[in-house]
Design a protein around this motif. Structure first.
Motif, PDB file in Angstrom:
ATOM      1  N   ILE A 127     -33.333 -21.795  82.697  1.00  0.00           N
ATOM      2  CA  ILE A 127     -32.389 -22.151  81.636  1.00  0.00           C
ATOM      3  C   ILE A 127     -30.964 -22.268  82.168  1.00  0.00           C
ATOM      4  CG2 ILE A 127     -33.848 -21.040  79.887  1.00  0.00           C
ATOM      5  CD1 ILE A 127     -31.710 -18.813  79.773  1.00  0.00           C
ATOM      6  N   CYS A 128     -30.816 -22.715  83.404  1.00  0.00           N
ATOM      7  CA  CYS A 128     -29.496 -22.809  84.030  1.00  0.00           C
ATOM      8  C   CYS A 128     -28.621 -23.843  83.324  1.00  0.00           C
ATOM      9  CB  CYS A 128     -29.662 -23.174  85.502  1.00  0.00           C
ATOM     10  SG  CYS A 128     -28.150 -23.006  86.473  1.00  0.00           S
ATOM     11  N   SER A 129     -27.300 -23.631  83.356  1.00  0.00           N
ATOM     12  CA  SER A 129     -26.347 -24.562  82.744  1.00  0.00           C
ATOM     13  C   SER A 129     -26.068 -25.769  83.620  1.00  0.00           C
ATOM     14  CB  SER A 129     -25.019 -23.840  82.456  1.00  0.00           C
ATOM     15  OG  SER A 129     -25.199 -22.771  81.570  1.00  0.00           O
ATOM     16  N   ILE A 147     -34.810 -26.256  81.020  1.00  0.00           N
ATOM     17  CA  ILE A 147     -34.195 -26.440  79.707  1.00  0.00           C
ATOM     18  C   ILE A 147     -32.787 -25.844  79.711  1.00  0.00           C
ATOM     19  CG2 ILE A 147     -36.454 -26.323  78.583  1.00  0.00           C
ATOM     20  CD1 ILE A 147     -35.710 -23.556  77.514  1.00  0.00           C
ATOM     21  N   HIS A 148     -31.985 -26.243  78.727  1.00  0.00           N
ATOM     22  CA  HIS A 148     -30.625 -25.711  78.602  1.00  0.00           C
ATOM     23  C   HIS A 148     -30.322 -25.425  77.133  1.00  0.00           C
ATOM     24  CE1 HIS A 148     -26.012 -26.216  79.406  1.00  0.00           C
ATOM     25  NE2 HIS A 148     -26.349 -24.994  79.033  1.00  0.00           N
ATOM     26  N   GLN A 195     -18.989 -29.238  78.702  1.00  0.00           N
ATOM     27  CA  GLN A 195     -18.631 -27.887  79.143  1.00  0.00           C
ATOM     28  C   GLN A 195     -17.390 -27.902  80.039  1.00  0.00           C
ATOM     29  OE1 GLN A 195     -22.458 -26.586  80.902  1.00  0.00           O
ATOM     30  NE2 GLN A 195     -22.607 -25.158  79.204  1.00  0.00           N
ATOM     31  N   GLY A 196     -17.431 -28.698  81.115  1.00  0.00           N
ATOM     32  CA  GLY A 196     -16.358 -28.658  82.099  1.00  0.00           C
ATOM     33  C   GLY A 196     -14.998 -28.964  81.527  1.00  0.00           C
ATOM     34  N   LEU A 235     -19.278 -16.787  84.477  1.00  0.00           N
ATOM     35  CA  LEU A 235     -20.110 -17.894  84.011  1.00  0.00           C
ATOM     36  C   LEU A 235     -19.329 -19.195  84.027  1.00  0.00           C
ATOM     37  CD1 LEU A 235     -22.554 -19.204  82.597  1.00  0.00           C
ATOM     38  CD2 LEU A 235     -21.601 -18.423  80.422  1.00  0.00           C
ATOM     39  N   TYR A 236     -18.107 -19.166  83.506  1.00  0.00           N
ATOM     40  CA  TYR A 236     -17.308 -20.389  83.428  1.00  0.00           C
ATOM     41  C   TYR A 236     -16.882 -20.856  84.814  1.00  0.00           C
ATOM     42  CZ  TYR A 236     -17.314 -18.983  78.590  1.00  0.00           C
ATOM     43  OH  TYR A 236     -17.726 -18.608  77.331  1.00  0.00           O
ATOM     44  N   ALA A 237     -16.574 -19.912  85.696  1.00  0.00           N
ATOM     45  CA  ALA A 237     -16.228 -20.283  87.079  1.00  0.00           C
ATOM     46  C   ALA A 237     -17.394 -21.004  87.742  1.00  0.00           C
ATOM     47  CB  ALA A 237     -15.843 -19.041  87.875  1.00  0.00           C
ATOM     48  N   GLU A 238     -18.606 -20.513  87.514  1.00  0.00           N
ATOM     49  CA  GLU A 238     -19.779 -21.106  88.160  1.00  0.00           C
ATOM     50  C   GLU A 238     -20.112 -22.469  87.568  1.00  0.00           C
ATOM     51  OE1 GLU A 238     -22.843 -18.125  88.096  1.00  0.00           O
ATOM     52  OE2 GLU A 238     -21.849 -16.930  89.644  1.00  0.00           O
ATOM     53  N   ILE A 239     -19.904 -22.657  86.268  1.00  0.00           N
ATOM     54  CA  ILE A 239     -20.105 -23.976  85.667  1.00  0.00           C
ATOM     55  C   ILE A 239     -19.090 -24.962  86.243  1.00  0.00           C
ATOM     56  CG2 ILE A 239     -19.903 -25.315  83.534  1.00  0.00           C
ATOM     57  CD1 ILE A 239     -21.082 -22.883  82.057  1.00  0.00           C
ATOM     58  N   GLN A 240     -17.827 -24.543  86.305  1.00  0.00           N
ATOM     59  CA  GLN A 240     -16.779 -25.429  86.814  1.00  0.00           C
ATOM     60  C   GLN A 240     -17.029 -25.826  88.271  1.00  0.00           C
ATOM     61  OE1 GLN A 240     -13.658 -26.525  85.266  1.00  0.00           O
ATOM     62  NE2 GLN A 240     -14.682 -25.926  83.378  1.00  0.00           N
TER      63      GLN A 240
END
Length: 319
Positions: A110-112, A138-139, A197-198, A246-251
């Motif tokens: 379920i990774c972003s 899935i997300h 998201q980004g 979490l947000y750092a890793e998405i970015q």
């Protein structure tokens, strides 16, 4: 080694988003033993609770003292279906750890961010040709604080060696609680998440940081902010007070984010120059130029009015 950034405007030959609204009678998860890796926090914790509400037998592991089993290997010995709910930065390592024990099982991640996860799965499949495992990516587009799936979006991004009907039954597992389920191929997923998201996270954090640096008391700003502006402050608070990792890793793991925020920076500088030079006509044209893009979405004006009125009523009752 730095990320190889992909142009946001690169043409990708993949299908459009597909929506599902069908019903099936038998759920693949019913009667299965389900394991959740990363089940004590975040969305993993929500998933464990949701599965238990559905009377599905579930156990979980985690990297903290709350883990129900001492190792992921023991969880794999128990489970028929395994959800991988670990942080983005741990995805590859945990996939490497558990893959040799997935014979005859189904792995659902379920990774972003999807591209690097799918590539890792394909690499492991080549490395362990004798391991026959089904795979689904899935997300869930929501956080662990939600109390209802109604209207929440869940994206299905990729599947491999899945038995006929299982993906559809998994979708039904969410549809029966009135979630919105979409098919979205993983490359297009990452491209759209670069914006959804980004861009939104970047905008929130820059705006929130500006507010934090501004020389005014927070309560004073809230007091004079009418409901439309309070909505912004509400979401600044919601995101800033959650786990920043979490947000750092998405970015930094979604290859499309860099180009999106580069465009944001360019537009910020353009608008700054118009304000600094007091170019009123340039400012007006700046906004008018983007109006055609949003014209087809005019119905959201009614949605925003509804939200503003609902928030106004809520704040009046609270006060």
């Amino acid at each position: 080694m730095g990320l190889a950034y992909i142009s946001l405007f690169e043409q990708v030959d993949i299908p459009e988003i597909q929506n599902y609204n069908f019903k099936v009678e038998i759920l693949a998860l019913q009667g299965q033993k389900v394991g959740v890796i990363g089940g004590s926090q975040g969305l993993g914790s929500w998933l464990v609770g949701h599965l238990k509400e559905k009377k599905i037998e579930v156990k979980f592991t985690s990297a903290d003292e709350y883990s129900e089993l001492p190792s992921n290997k023991e969880l794999l010995e128990f489970a028929d279906v395994v959800f991988l709910c670990v942080p983005i930065s741990a995805m590859e390592t945990v996939m490497e750890e558990v893959y040799p024990y997935l014979q005859g099982k189904t792995l659902i991640e379920i990774c972003s961010v999807k591209k690097f996860v799918i590539e890792k799965y394909e690499s492991l499949k080549q490395q362990y040709p004798d391991i026959e495992t089904a795979f689904c990516s899935i997300h869930p587009m929501f956080g662990p604080r939600i109390h209802s799936l109604t209207g929440q979006v869940i994206l299905f991004n990729h599947s491999d060696r899945i038995a006929e009907g299982i993906v559809e039954e998994l979708k039904e597992f969410f549809l029966e609680d009135h979630a919105q389920v979409y098919n979205l191929p993983y490359l297009r997923h990452d491209k759209l998440m670069g914006v959804v998201q980004g861009l939104n996270h970047f905008n929130v954090f820059v705006s929130a940081k500006t507010l934090a640096r501004f020389e005014s008391e927070f309560e004073d700003i809230k007091q004079v902010a009418s409901p439309p502006y309070r909505i912004f402050i509400i979401f600044f608070t919601r995101y800033v007070l959650q786990n920043p990792r979490l947000y750092a890793e998405i970015q930094m793991n979604n290859e499309f984010v860099f180009e999106v925020v580069r465009i944001f920076r360019d537009e910020m500088n353009r608008l700054f120059d118009l304000i600094q030079t007091r170019d009123k006509e340039g400012f007006i044209k700046y906004i008018e130029d983007m109006q055609p893009y949003f014209a087809s979405n005019k119905s959201d004006m009614e949605v925003s009015t509804h939200l503003i009125e609902q928030l106004g009523e809520y704040l009046e009752k609270k006060n």
